[in-house]
Design an enzyme around this catalytic site. Sequence first.
Site, PDB file in Angstrom:
ATOM      1  N   GLU A  64       0.943  -1.235   0.071  1.00  0.00           N
ATOM      2  CA  GLU A  64      -0.036  -0.029   0.039  1.00  0.00           C
ATOM      3  C   GLU A  64       0.924   1.244   0.183  1.00  0.00           C
ATOM      4  OE1 GLU A  64      -2.717   0.255   3.215  1.00  0.00           O
ATOM      5  OE2 GLU A  64      -3.620   2.079   2.630  1.00  0.00           O
ATOM      6  N   ARG A 299       5.597 -13.614   9.515  1.00  0.00           N
ATOM      7  CA  ARG A 299       6.274 -12.045   9.326  1.00  0.00           C
ATOM      8  C   ARG A 299       7.570 -12.299   9.792  1.00  0.00           C
ATOM      9  NH1 ARG A 299       2.760  -7.514   9.307  1.00  0.00           N
ATOM     10  NH2 ARG A 299       4.669  -6.183   9.905  1.00  0.00           N
ATOM     11  N   LYS A 309       4.635   0.596   9.606  1.00  0.00           N
ATOM     12  CA  LYS A 309       4.827   2.093   8.926  1.00  0.00           C
ATOM     13  C   LYS A 309       4.272   3.128   9.622  1.00  0.00           C
ATOM     14  CE  LYS A 309       3.240   0.307   4.960  1.00  0.00           C
ATOM     15  NZ  LYS A 309       2.408   0.105   3.656  1.00  0.00           N
TER      16      LYS A 309
HETATM   17  P1  ATP Z   1       2.778  -2.119   7.963  1.00  0.00           P
HETATM   18  O1  ATP Z   1       2.044  -2.905   9.064  1.00  0.00           O
HETATM   19  O2  ATP Z   1       4.050  -1.759   8.235  1.00  0.00           O
HETATM   20  O3  ATP Z   1       1.874  -1.066   7.406  1.00  0.00           O
HETATM   21  P2  ATP Z   1       1.865  -3.849   5.903  1.00  0.00           P
HETATM   22  O4  ATP Z   1       1.712  -5.013   5.897  1.00  0.00           O
HETATM   23  O5  ATP Z   1       0.499  -3.041   6.128  1.00  0.00           O
HETATM   24  O6  ATP Z   1       2.830  -3.360   6.803  1.00  0.00           O
HETATM   25  P3  ATP Z   1       1.503  -3.369   3.153  1.00  0.00           P
HETATM   26  O7  ATP Z   1       2.202  -2.295   2.415  1.00  0.00           O
HETATM   27  O8  ATP Z   1       0.181  -3.691   3.066  1.00  0.00           O
HETATM   28  O9  ATP Z   1       2.288  -3.144   4.591  1.00  0.00           O
HETATM   29  O10 ATP Z   1       2.636  -4.555   2.864  1.00  0.00           O
HETATM   30  C1  ATP Z   1       3.025  -5.189   1.436  1.00  0.00           C
HETATM   31  C2  ATP Z   1       3.380  -6.657   1.673  1.00  0.00           C
HETATM   32  O11 ATP Z   1       4.408  -6.959   2.466  1.00  0.00           O
HETATM   33  C3  ATP Z   1       2.023  -7.448   2.278  1.00  0.00           C
HETATM   34  O12 ATP Z   1       2.125  -8.584   1.437  1.00  0.00           O
HETATM   35  C4  ATP Z   1       2.630  -7.789   3.748  1.00  0.00           C
HETATM   36  O13 ATP Z   1       2.073  -8.998   4.029  1.00  0.00           O
HETATM   37  C5  ATP Z   1       4.261  -7.658   3.649  1.00  0.00           C
HETATM   38  N1  ATP Z   1       4.768  -7.681   4.714  1.00  0.00           N
HETATM   39  C6  ATP Z   1       4.538  -6.361   5.561  1.00  0.00           C
HETATM   40  N2  ATP Z   1       5.489  -6.365   6.712  1.00  0.00           N
HETATM   41  C7  ATP Z   1       6.099  -7.569   6.648  1.00  0.00           C
HETATM   42  C8  ATP Z   1       6.854  -8.214   7.431  1.00  0.00           C
HETATM   43  N3  ATP Z   1       7.323  -7.832   8.762  1.00  0.00           N
HETATM   44  N4  ATP Z   1       7.294  -9.661   7.250  1.00  0.00           N
HETATM   45  C9  ATP Z   1       7.044  -9.986   5.915  1.00  0.00           C
HETATM   46  N5  ATP Z   1       6.073  -9.728   5.225  1.00  0.00           N
HETATM   47  C10 ATP Z   1       5.629  -8.342   5.423  1.00  0.00           C
HETATM   48 MG    MG Z   2      -1.203  -3.574   4.902  1.00  0.00          MG
END
Ligand code: ATP
Ligand code: MG
Length: 597
Positions: A64, A299, A309
Amino acid sequence: MSDTKNTPAHEAVKPANFLRAIIERDLEAGTYAHRPFGGTPGDAAHHAAGQPDPAKVRLRFPPEPNGYLHVGHAKSICLNFGLARDYGGVCHLRFDDTNPEKEEQEYVDAIEEMVKWLGWDWNAFGTPHLYYASNYFDFMYRAAETLIERGQAYVDEQTPEEMRANRGDFTTPGTNSPFRDRTVAENLARFREMRDGRHADGSMVLRAKIDMASPNINLRDPAIYRIRRATHHNTGDKWCIYPMYTFAHPIEDALERITHSICTLEFEDQRPFYDWLLENLADAGLLAHPLPKQYEFGRLNLSYVVTSKRKLKQLVDEKHVSGWDDPRMPTLAGMRRRGYTPAAVRKMADDTGASKTNAWIDYSVLDIALRADLEEQAPRAMAVIDPVKLKLTNYAEVFGSAEHREPCSAPAHPHHPELGQRSFSLGPELWIEREDFAEVPPKGFFRLFPGNKVRLKYGYVIECTGCEKDADGSVTAVTATVLPDTKSGTPGADAVKVKGVLTWVGVHDGVAAEIRLFDRLFTEAQPDAGGRDFLSVLNPGSKKIVQGYLEPSLAHAPPEARYQFERHGYFVTDRLDHRADAPVINRITGLRDSWAK
Ligand code: ATP
Ligand code: MG
């Protein structure tokens, strides 16, 4: 293999990764063989009119664009692009931009830059596979109307509080909404009014009609569209209703003909809805079989790091760090600036495999990966980080004049003679590390103290005679004499045995530099554990700036040049602030893990 140029070559050893087993099983069974692909994302008809898909599997990385990528995203990027590379597939970069409020072009650009920096490429089979979920809004709207027509969605006008109360909980089934049994015609009319801006934000939502008594709360008629008057970075003011993530994501995957949709564990309970939705839309003829399947992995959590984020944005907004690319940030932009190499980040991602649990990984895995990458390639250099002057009091006598410069040299890399020699010279005054002198030596101290002999690395043996001090008693210079005929590499140089070897830089040819010494941003391994305010455990000593000296071979170093400073560790010239006439150097990490017990 895809026809990508930039893609890192297949890496030899693969740690346990259950996703590989799943893909191998699917390839063997031919689950995705002979599927047509329309060349671009689209519905069932679009793909049916296409060619056999040249990609054996399709994966995606779906960020995102509401912030910068962090080390957890790197894990996901390397996993998805790596699997695509290894199995003759393609990985799409898809901006999951269905949420109008928080998304910005700045983040889109930064994400593209970092995926490329990591060495991955979304160009494959002659096409760039870079997509925006917001380009699918028309299809999503059509899918929502299709569900309504099938009696599988309804407009609910309960208040958010009523909806929450009627959802039930883990032990209590939910209660049907009084709006649940509206007719198809009524639902269609209402939904179109929502689309046409006839109702206030939050006054009603479209819900899938599944089962309010399902043991899986995600199947208790989840909301799939909401009213939100907000300008979207791609579609502007065209829409005032937006799809919910749980509705949008499976559709995005299906339109792009993703085969394996890999996400983190928190989405496990969403999988039944993912399948319900896609199967129903395929039934209705909108989407093509075989449908994508969702798989969840644990994760990546790195100790001493936060990977949310929202929290990273807070660090930036409240100026606890200098920006998203502060070298202490676990963002890819920060790690790049700190000096981590793309290969080190990829190795960390590979070495941590993929499993079904959310493991905490020690931060040192990143440093181990960095050392593995740089040990073999970084040129060596000497630098003095905490300088004190060393005066060689018999220099003029030994060399005939105080103006004489005695040339010295050393290999640029001990295992790579082809990289040549670096040269520097000895003069009457040198910089050495302050900690290399002790007026009264502690037990086991082999460096400079009055009467002791040490070797200046690549130079001569010297004998310490004492020191000079200021009025406060602090040492301002160390004094020593040179022993003639002891120059490294000359016959008989080893006649005088010493236990200590010192790194040094000439006062006459050393390059003054700003050296930025970074340390962990937090003092606790799990900064936000148990709801703790992560700001309360910020490490006040995470950034120290000192003035040091570098050997003259660094005088013309470009930005982002990495070195191993002998005895000190790995350093990089700062990619933004470094100038040849005013060097700025970041310490990436030490030669070994100084935090290990
Ligand atoms: P945040 O919680 O930091 O906002 P998010 O998962 O909401 O992270 P996205 O932009 O939606 O952020 O994530 C893009 C991809 O990265 C998703 O498929 C998510 O599952 C993966 N991802 C995010 N954080 C991790 C992590 N710590 N380990 C593995 N994959 C991750
Ligand atoms: Mg997300």
